[in-house]
Design a protein around this motif. Sequence first.
Motif, PDB file in Angstrom:
ATOM      1  N   THR A 389       0.831  -1.211   0.000  1.00  0.00           N
ATOM      2  CA  THR A 389       0.000   0.000   0.000  1.00  0.00           C
ATOM      3  C   THR A 389       0.859   1.252   0.000  1.00  0.00           C
ATOM      4  OG1 THR A 389      -1.768  -1.157   1.183  1.00  0.00           O
ATOM      5  CG2 THR A 389      -1.776   1.253   1.269  1.00  0.00           C
ATOM      6  N   GLY A 390       1.903   1.267   0.832  1.00  0.00           N
ATOM      7  CA  GLY A 390       2.790   2.424   0.869  1.00  0.00           C
ATOM      8  C   GLY A 390       3.521   2.636  -0.440  1.00  0.00           C
ATOM      9  N   GLN A 393       0.343   3.473  -3.104  1.00  0.00           N
ATOM     10  CA  GLN A 393      -0.565   4.575  -2.738  1.00  0.00           C
ATOM     11  C   GLN A 393      -1.797   4.582  -3.651  1.00  0.00           C
ATOM     12  OE1 GLN A 393       1.527   8.355  -1.762  1.00  0.00           O
ATOM     13  NE2 GLN A 393       3.376   7.266  -2.421  1.00  0.00           N
ATOM     14  N   PHE A 547       4.721  10.730  -1.454  1.00  0.00           N
ATOM     15  CA  PHE A 547       3.850  10.146  -0.433  1.00  0.00           C
ATOM     16  C   PHE A 547       2.749  11.142  -0.068  1.00  0.00           C
ATOM     17  CE2 PHE A 547       2.640   8.280   3.623  1.00  0.00           C
ATOM     18  CZ  PHE A 547       2.751   6.922   3.357  1.00  0.00           C
ATOM     19  N   LYS A 550      -3.099   9.515  -0.586  1.00  0.00           N
ATOM     20  CA  LYS A 550      -3.505   8.353  -1.381  1.00  0.00           C
ATOM     21  C   LYS A 550      -3.042   7.036  -0.750  1.00  0.00           C
ATOM     22  CE  LYS A 550      -1.632   9.783  -5.217  1.00  0.00           C
ATOM     23  NZ  LYS A 550      -1.202   9.789  -6.653  1.00  0.00           N
ATOM     24  N   ALA A 551      -2.240   7.114   0.314  1.00  0.00           N
ATOM     25  CA  ALA A 551      -1.778   5.903   0.985  1.00  0.00           C
ATOM     26  C   ALA A 551      -2.795   5.367   1.990  1.00  0.00           C
ATOM     27  CB  ALA A 551      -0.449   6.177   1.695  1.00  0.00           C
TER      28      ALA A 551
END
Length: 812
Positions: A389-390, A393, A547, A550-551
């Motif tokens: 996920t990171g 994102q 970053f 969206k994460a």
Amino acid sequence: MRTLYFTLAAMAVFACSPKSTPSTSSSSYETTLATYKKYEGFFDFYWDADKGKVFLEVENLGEEFLYVNYLAAGLGSNDIGLDRGQVGDNRIVKFERSGPKILLIQPNYGYRAVSENKEEVRSVNEAFAQSVLWGFKVEKEQNGKVLIDITDFLLADAHGVSETLKKSKEGTYTLDASRSALYLEMTKNFKDNSEFESTITFKGTPTGSNIRSVAPTAESITVRMHHSFVRLPDDEYVPRKFDPRSGYYSSSYQDYATPIEEPLVKQLIFRHRLEKKNPEAEMSEAVEPIIYYVDKGAPEPVKSALIEGASWWNQAFEKAGFINAFQVYVLPDSIDPLDINYNVIQWVHRSTRGWSYGSWIADPRTGEILKGHVSLGSLRIRQDFLIATGLLQPYEEGKEPSDEMLEMALARLRQLAAHEVGHTLGLYHNFAASADGRASVMDYPHPNILLGENGEIDLSDAYDTGIGEWDEFAIRYGYSVFKENEDSYLQDIIDEWISDGYHFIMDSDARPKGGAHATAHLWDNGENAATELVRLSAIRAKVLSTFSEKAIKTGQPISSLEEVLVPMYFLHRYQIEAAAKLVGGQHYTYKAKGDGLPLPQKVDATTQLTAIDALVGTLSPTFLGLPPHLLDLLSPKVPGYGRTRESFKSNTGVTFDPVAAAEMSAEMTLQMLFQPERIERITQQNLQKSTFPGWKELMSRVNDQTWNANYPDGLAKEIKMVVEKRVLYHLMNLSVSSATEMTKALANFELERLVKTISTKMKATSDPLISAHYAHSIRLYQQFLEEPGDFKLPSTLSPPDGSPIGMDCMME
């Protein structure tokens, strides 16, 4: 004196016998048992419901069997251990009678005399201690059968729970018999094994946070303990010799009947029994295939992933000449996962993510594995999903996220299932495999993160699929059937993987602390660890630069971004460990005389300097800092979503602390660079050949990045200062540590030189922050000189949990 001793002992037994002899009346024996519930099987036993007791009927005194204990229901804390399904000791035991007592005795199989000479065997048996595990009173007897009450034995702390809690500093607990009882639901009997289970309660005063986090009442801890009495296998199994290059765990014993010119210590590999239906055929079905059963408690799509990953091993058994010899199914209702006759893959829940492991129950005499038992931590897949996920994102407004995160997490789970099953087949870790093109699932894999042509993160090759080439060689060594000349064929298999360029390096040579192997690392990628660190650092920089919200999903607290950020910020942490081992490192193998493996060779000077530069690069304020837009996003925690062990710790109270995060990251690098063993290695290498980097080259590069570099503006200034302070601390630590005298001398010399430089610079600066930093550093050094023996390396705030990034181990 010896004769007198045995005479007196015999007299004592005889004198006591009249008062202790139990009833031998057939009617009394049968009448008593008629009131109990009978469980027929390996050992017939009886349940007295009125008194809550279990009576065991012992018929063949002196006959050896296997005794195993487990935790059937555990604590649910990775930090403490004591997991559901955790296998304890497995020991060969026997019942022996002495007057009114039946003793449960564990013979000493670590020391033997494999000989037809009974006196030679006796001399060894009498030379080494046995262990009496328990004593029982004969309650009834008839026609060679004796009845004993085994209730107290079954209600004892056989798994060492109280000792584990004490060692974990969770409190002092004692077993409470009043709150312990037999657990009949899992007390069963089979033809070759008798199974008993108890509910065991411990009372005490909790002193640790972990026990409080998992027990509803931490003063009262209840688990379930399982005991198995198992018939030993027949003597038709043929043990296979151990070779340190084979990749197998070994069972060893000392054979005092060995001719003087041969090794006293005998070593055998652990493996399952596997025979061909047609030994003459190149490919044959197995007489009895190796079957593993997956826990029904695993949900979909996890269950299917576990089955698929574990099933990969059939590829390797095909290479060993077997057809469909390794099979995996869902555990049917008719099978108890703790039954000795079944290999299981158990889905284990804990309050926090943690290790998975593969263990086994084996015959200590031969190394034959009787049961493989895999425990997979259920939260591991969530951590992989978080990492994906990171990186991706995916939660952009108006767009449906793809399945890439789940696909990556399941890909890792397949590999993990194969890895842990590999342990239960007898295999060690192989931490050199990642440098051989993912040659083994027995390595610890870091996700292989790529950048696509458009510069976007690509996870399509994050984890490998299928068994590796080295795994196939290992299974061939352990399980191939040879009609003759076994030793010669086994050597041929090893020679073949050597010729093909593969490597095998296990745990002790791959661990980061003190480790020196150039290619065997944990959670790394690539043939060259330094090159991969540079590549991964660039990917990390890209991820951090973009970053955003969206994460996390819409509706989640914005402060939840911090938990997704953690594995991104520390994406490089294991590659640091790998690259550091190049510094003063070596290429070496488990070479035997006459094989084709090379002799040890130092990592070349150019590679070592490249590694130092890559490592020093992770100390720069640019690397350690976070972009301003991201700092603006990281807000204090909201109610119900407080800090956890997966969060950054802070020196600024409730707010996110970017300087503390930078200090944690820098410490990861510095503690690897300044390991005393590593400093001594580079010093010795440089003395042997001046082209190799030594202390001077290392400190020159560290200082150029830290104390000798100009101070940037903004937050990066404080980040640079905390890194410099950590360098100072590590030099102090080296100078008073258990390092060699040469290393201490070099550290002391560097400290004196550095403080002189700081004093000079302090006179030239007008910046109050820099002046304060310099003055404080000088005071720290002066305090150190006053009591150097009292110095302890100040710790940083501890970083969020890293390992297991995906997991391990045969109880590493």
